[in-house]
Design a protein around this motif. Structure first.
Motif, mmCIF file in Angstrom:
data_model
loop_
_atom_site.group_PDB
_atom_site.id
_atom_site.type_symbol
_atom_site.label_atom_id
_atom_site.label_comp_id
_atom_site.label_asym_id
_atom_site.label_seq_id
_atom_site.Cartn_x
_atom_site.Cartn_y
_atom_site.Cartn_z
ATOM 1 N N TRP A 49 31.829 0.139 16.702
ATOM 2 C CA TRP A 49 32.366 1.244 15.908
ATOM 3 C C TRP A 49 33.000 0.691 14.643
ATOM 4 N N ASN A 50 32.526 1.164 13.465
ATOM 5 C CA ASN A 50 33.058 0.630 12.219
ATOM 6 C C ASN A 50 33.959 1.609 11.487
ATOM 7 N N GLY A 51 34.300 2.739 12.160
ATOM 8 C CA GLY A 51 35.283 3.659 11.582
ATOM 9 C C GLY A 51 34.705 4.768 10.766
ATOM 10 N N ALA A 52 33.395 4.819 10.574
ATOM 11 C CA ALA A 52 32.815 5.883 9.744
ATOM 12 C C ALA A 52 31.719 6.645 10.480
ATOM 13 N N ASN A 53 31.761 6.598 11.815
ATOM 14 C CA ASN A 53 30.749 7.248 12.636
ATOM 15 C C ASN A 53 29.353 6.803 12.227
ATOM 16 N N ASP A 54 29.229 5.549 11.952
ATOM 17 C CA ASP A 54 27.940 4.963 11.599
ATOM 18 C C ASP A 54 27.774 3.729 12.469
ATOM 19 N N LEU A 55 26.852 3.784 13.406
ATOM 20 C CA LEU A 55 26.725 2.707 14.374
ATOM 21 C C LEU A 55 25.896 1.559 13.838
ATOM 22 N N THR A 56 26.416 0.356 13.987
ATOM 23 C CA THR A 56 25.623 -0.817 13.642
ATOM 24 C C THR A 56 24.659 -1.091 14.787
ATOM 25 N N ASN A 57 23.673 -1.956 14.515
ATOM 26 C CA ASN A 57 22.649 -2.258 15.511
ATOM 27 C C ASN A 57 22.048 -0.976 16.073
ATOM 28 N N ARG A 87 21.321 13.010 18.671
ATOM 29 C CA ARG A 87 22.282 12.462 17.718
ATOM 30 C C ARG A 87 22.716 11.086 18.203
ATOM 31 N N GLY A 88 22.739 10.154 17.276
ATOM 32 C CA GLY A 88 23.125 8.802 17.645
ATOM 33 C C GLY A 88 22.299 7.801 16.876
ATOM 34 N N PRO A 89 22.325 6.541 17.283
ATOM 35 C CA PRO A 89 21.587 5.503 16.559
ATOM 36 C C PRO A 89 20.098 5.766 16.592
ATOM 37 N N GLU A 90 19.399 5.233 15.617
ATOM 38 C CA GLU A 90 17.943 5.387 15.576
ATOM 39 C C GLU A 90 17.327 4.745 16.811
ATOM 40 N N ILE A 91 16.264 5.366 17.280
ATOM 41 C CA ILE A 91 15.628 4.878 18.497
ATOM 42 C C ILE A 91 14.128 4.743 18.291
ATOM 43 N N LYS A 92 13.528 3.933 19.125
ATOM 44 C CA LYS A 92 12.078 3.870 19.131
ATOM 45 C C LYS A 92 11.552 5.123 19.811
ATOM 46 N N LYS A 93 10.451 5.633 19.313
ATOM 47 C CA LYS A 93 9.903 6.850 19.893
ATOM 48 C C LYS A 93 9.432 6.573 21.312
ATOM 49 N N PRO A 130 3.804 25.421 23.610
ATOM 50 C CA PRO A 130 5.223 25.681 23.381
ATOM 51 C C PRO A 130 5.628 25.155 22.007
ATOM 52 N N LYS A 131 6.398 25.937 21.308
ATOM 53 C CA LYS A 131 6.840 25.536 19.971
ATOM 54 C C LYS A 131 8.084 24.671 20.146
ATOM 55 N N ILE A 132 7.967 23.413 19.802
ATOM 56 C CA ILE A 132 9.040 22.450 20.012
ATOM 57 C C ILE A 132 9.467 21.883 18.668
ATOM 58 N N TYR A 133 10.761 21.958 18.398
ATOM 59 C CA TYR A 133 11.296 21.513 17.115
ATOM 60 C C TYR A 133 12.346 20.433 17.381
ATOM 61 N N ASN A 134 12.162 19.288 16.749
ATOM 62 C CA ASN A 134 13.055 18.148 16.955
ATOM 63 C C ASN A 134 13.985 17.964 15.758
ATOM 64 N N TYR A 135 15.273 17.788 16.050
ATOM 65 C CA TYR A 135 16.262 17.499 15.018
ATOM 66 C C TYR A 135 17.015 16.243 15.419
ATOM 67 N N ARG A 136 17.174 15.336 14.445
ATOM 68 C CA ARG A 136 17.842 14.069 14.739
ATOM 69 C C ARG A 136 18.887 13.751 13.677
ATOM 70 N N SER A 137 19.908 13.057 14.084
ATOM 71 C CA SER A 137 20.940 12.599 13.153
ATOM 72 C C SER A 137 21.528 11.297 13.682
ATOM 73 N N LYS A 138 21.875 10.397 12.778
ATOM 74 C CA LYS A 138 22.532 9.139 13.165
ATOM 75 C C LYS A 138 24.002 9.352 13.518
ATOM 76 N N LEU A 139 24.510 10.543 13.237
ATOM 77 C CA LEU A 139 25.925 10.834 13.470
ATOM 78 C C LEU A 139 26.193 10.987 14.960
ATOM 79 N N SER A 140 26.879 10.038 15.551
ATOM 80 C CA SER A 140 27.183 10.089 16.981
ATOM 81 C C SER A 140 28.295 11.081 17.265
ATOM 82 N N PHE A 141 28.405 11.455 18.524
ATOM 83 C CA PHE A 141 29.503 12.346 18.921
ATOM 84 C C PHE A 141 30.790 11.539 18.993
ATOM 85 N N PRO A 142 31.856 11.959 18.280
ATOM 86 C CA PRO A 142 33.092 11.159 18.238
ATOM 87 C C PRO A 142 33.882 11.262 19.533
#
Length: 535
Positions: free
Chosen positions: A344-352, A416-422, A442-454
């Motif tokens: 945790w680097n303090g900005a909700n941005d995960l390293t590695n 939501r969270g760090p980038e992952i391999k598909k 089925p209509k499936i919609y994917n949303y992703r964000s690097k912002l982890s849950f605090p």
């Protein structure tokens, strides 16, 4: 601008909303080197304090009963006006002030006021939702309803007619929309919608239905999402359980034609997965799981529009989920994902951010739904670890066998969270057939964000890693919001269980409305199951 106005109705909702607002407050960044991906203007409004300083407070209206606010005052450090109440009164005589014994602020709140290190919160130290609140609210946001008292043993706020009568009396005296909601709407530049958190198994259910009726009169085309919170029914006396179920049945019957989307939430009666440890008797704990799910599944509605791929709004998502125009009830699920060697680097941005070798998040797909074909079951969207959409409702109608197949009309999945391999299969594998035999995907919609849950110090330590140690760093979370045919079984079971406990004058209307809801989830699809007996 694409503002969302929030309405918080009742104690259950205010617990959930407090976790929600604490998370929103944590996304503010004060380091020029780190820019938050969240558009704060969506949920926060600018203003001026009494001393002329700029303020930023939630766009929300908070309703609760007498005694429900705990130590939270209508005026706070931003808006506190010191004046002599007697001097400003029109009464020329001597004033006599009667005051209740004030509630002592929690040690956590005192630490926030003094800037000292916060003590660890426990189920014993959290008495009210205000005990773990980290946000200042505008005075207009605080609305105490003195007609009923929280946890009253004389007249508890749980019967349907109580909420109806309370709203009618308040609206007649004050015009609630003009007094409470309209000021927030008028200062919004381009409102994307209204989100409501409310109980749907107590008197707040009827209060919410009347409120939404008025909203529809004033703001007919505005998207309105309601997160319907429910308390546990397991272990309750039969009479209490029936009352809660009847309230829920009436709420779904009335809200289905008024709300744009209804998302019921209840703790499952089945054992939770081993990575979640919570006290089911603690509103602080239960609301934390609800809040993490709601906050994560709606994250895309407040991401900055510069992220065009994963930024959206309530209206667009309503259209995606309500495929045939009659599917306004959605099921919600979630899975917490253990942090993977991240710091945790303090900005909700995960390293590695990439998974460690050999590790992956749970798959969104599996052999769960869709019609049988010559090659067997087709692949389709799988349930996540925790089903919060009242799965226990399947047990209400013992005469009807639960459908083995669950057809998904539309699903919004978030990670939501760090980038992952598909690690999931392609959407093309999710093909099924409707009653006409036509291929339907089925209509499936994917949303992703690097912002982890605090994981804030106001949030209970309910998540565990594979070593069963408490997780205190930001977490990845998967969620699913879906419209599917399981609603047919749930609504049919609910109707059968409670129809005779509803008053004669309302029984036919509620029964017909619930039957119409079930029919709305059969269009274009035949489950082949029994719809249950009519009463």
């Amino acid at each position: 601008m694409r503002e969302i106005i929030t309405l918080q109705l009742g104690q259950q909702s205010n617990y959930v909303a407090t976790h929600f607002w604490n998370a929103q407050e944590s996304y503010f960044t004060y380091d020029a080197g780190h820019e938050s991906p969240v558009d704060h203007d969506v949920h926060f409004r600018p203003g001026l304090g009494v001393d002329g300083t700029e303020t930023f407070t939630p766009r929300t209206v908070i309703y609760d009963l007498k005694g429900g606010f705990g130590t939270l005052k209508r005026l706070n450090a931003l808006y506190d006006i010191s004046r002599d109440a007697a001097a400003s009164s029109l009464w020329p005589g001597q004033a006599v002030v009667h005051m209740q014994q004030p509630i002592e602020p929690s040690a956590y709140q005192q630490s926030l006021d003094t800037g000292q290190a916060a003590p660890e919160l426990t189920t014993g130290t959290v008495r009210y939702w205000s005990d773990f609140n980290r946000v200042f609210y505008h005075p207009r946001s605080i609305v105490q309803l003195n007609e009923y008292e929280l946890n009253s043993t004389i007249m508890s706020f749980e019967k349907w007619h109580m909420g109806e009568e309370l709203f009618a009396n308040l609206d007649k005296e004050h015009d609630l929309l003009d007094r409470d909601l309209r000021p927030f709407v008028e200062e919004a530049g381009h409102m994307q919608g209204i989100q409501i958190m409310s109980g749907i198994d107590d008197a707040w259910a009827s209060f919410a239905t009347k409120y939404i009726e008025r909203i529809r009169d004033e703001y007919g085309k505005t998207p309105v999402w309601i997160f319907g919170l429910q308390g546990p029914t397991k272990g309750l006396p039969r009479e209490k359980k029936l009352l809660k179920l009847a309230n829920k049945a009436r709420a779904l019957a009335e809200l289905s034609s008024q709300a744009s989307l209804i998302v019921p939430l209840a703790m499952p009666e089945e054992r939770l997965p081993s990575n979640i440890h919570l006290n089911l008797e603690s509103s602080w704990h239960v609301s934390a799981l609800f809040a993490a799910t709601i906050e994560s599944t709606t994250l895309y509605t407040r991401l900055k529009t510069t992220d065009r791929v994963y930024s959206s709004n309530l209206g667009h998502m309503t259209d995606l989920l309500n495929v045939f125009g009659r599917q306004t009830i959605a099921n919600i699920e979630m899975s917490p994902i253990e942090p993977l060697n991240s710091t945790w680097n303090g900005a909700n941005d995960l390293t590695n951010p990439i998974n460690a070798p050999g590790e992956s998040i749970p798959k969104f797909y599996d052999n769960v739904i869709n019609d049988e074909s010559e090659s067997g079951l087709e692949r389709g969207p799988a349930p996540l670890e925790v089903d919060l959409s009242s799965p226990q409702d399947f047990k209400l109608n013992l005469k009807t066998t639960r459908s083995k197949k669950r057809y998904v009309f539309s699903q919004v999945r978030t990670y939501r969270g760090p980038e992952i391999k598909k690690t999931t299969v392609d959407d093309e594998d999710g093909i099924s057939k409707g009653r006409c035999g036509m291929g339907r995907r089925p209509k499936i919609y994917n949303y992703r964000s690097k912002l982890s849950f605090p994981m804030l110090d106001s949030y209970p330590t309910i998540f565990r890693n594979k070593n069963r140690s408490v997780i205190k760093e930001p977490m990845a979370i998967c969620t699913s919001l879906a419209t599917d045919t399981s609603v047919v079984d749930k609504v049919t079971g609910l109707r059968t269980a409670v129809i005779r406990s509803i008053s004669l004058e309302d029984r036919e209307v509620v029964g017909n409305e619930l039957a119409d809801i079930a029919d709305g989830y059969k269009e274009g699809w035949s489950s082949g199951g029994d719809d249950g007996d009519d009463d």
